[in-house]
Design a protein around this motif. Structure first.
Motif, PDB file in Angstrom:
ATOM      1  N   SER A  28       0.926  -1.272   0.029  1.00 53.79           N
ATOM      2  CA  SER A  28      -0.029  -0.167  -0.187  1.00 53.79           C
ATOM      3  C   SER A  28       0.924   1.361  -0.058  1.00 53.79           C
ATOM      4  CB  SER A  28      -1.125  -0.078   1.107  1.00 53.79           C
ATOM      5  OG  SER A  28      -0.210  -0.059   2.426  1.00 53.79           O
TER       6      SER A  28
ATOM      7  N   LEU B  98      -2.854  -4.174 -11.832  1.00 57.87           N
ATOM      8  CA  LEU B  98      -2.446  -4.391 -10.058  1.00 57.87           C
ATOM      9  C   LEU B  98      -1.343  -5.521  -9.719  1.00 57.87           C
ATOM     10  CD1 LEU B  98      -6.149  -4.887  -9.184  1.00 57.87           C
ATOM     11  CD2 LEU B  98      -4.732  -2.778  -9.115  1.00 57.87           C
TER      12      LEU B  98
ATOM     13  N   SER C   2      -3.085  -8.400  -4.469  1.00 58.51           N
ATOM     14  CA  SER C   2      -4.288  -6.799  -4.736  1.00 58.51           C
ATOM     15  C   SER C   2      -5.024  -6.689  -5.126  1.00 58.51           C
ATOM     16  CB  SER C   2      -3.428  -5.882  -5.069  1.00 58.51           C
ATOM     17  OG  SER C   2      -1.867  -5.277  -4.851  1.00 58.51           O
TER      18      SER C   2
ATOM     19  N   ARG D  49      -8.583  -7.869  -3.575  1.00 59.83           N
ATOM     20  CA  ARG D  49      -8.930  -7.314  -2.769  1.00 59.83           C
ATOM     21  C   ARG D  49      -9.908  -5.429  -3.430  1.00 59.83           C
ATOM     22  NH1 ARG D  49      -4.458  -6.710   0.836  1.00 59.83           N
ATOM     23  NH2 ARG D  49      -3.324  -5.435  -1.085  1.00 59.83           N
ATOM     24  N   TRP D  50      -8.815  -5.454  -4.368  1.00 57.93           N
ATOM     25  CA  TRP D  50      -9.311  -4.075  -5.593  1.00 57.93           C
ATOM     26  C   TRP D  50     -11.201  -4.839  -5.639  1.00 57.93           C
ATOM     27  CZ3 TRP D  50      -7.188  -0.456  -6.772  1.00 57.93           C
ATOM     28  CH2 TRP D  50      -7.505   0.982  -7.153  1.00 57.93           C
TER      29      TRP D  50
END
Length: 72
Positions: free
Chosen positions: A3, A56, A60, A63-64
């Motif tokens: 992140s 991504l 990731s 979750r995205w």
């Protein structure tokens, strides 16, 4: 990708554009009133999801898609 990792602005804009496409086509694929074109929406949603997955990277994706695209 963590992140804390910053993506170039172009990548961020591309992710947002694809996210918006996914939302639009996911809604169209679910809409009973759009029955004749639901498959087209589903195909376009899938294409946008594939492109987004490339951007991504590992870790990731799930979750995205769940949080940003509203697809699970």
């Amino acid at each position: 990708m963590t992140s804390k990792t910053k993506l170039p602005a172009a990548s961020s804009e591309r992710r947002q554009k694809l996210t918006n496409e996914i939302r639009k086509h996911a809604l169209g694929a679910r809409d009973e009133a759009l029955h004749p074109v639901r498959v087209k929406h589903a195909v376009q949603c899938g294409k946008a999801l594939a492109k987004l997955k490339e951007l991504l990277g590992h870790g990731s994706w799930n979750r995205w898609v769940e949080t940003k695209c509203g697809v699970n």
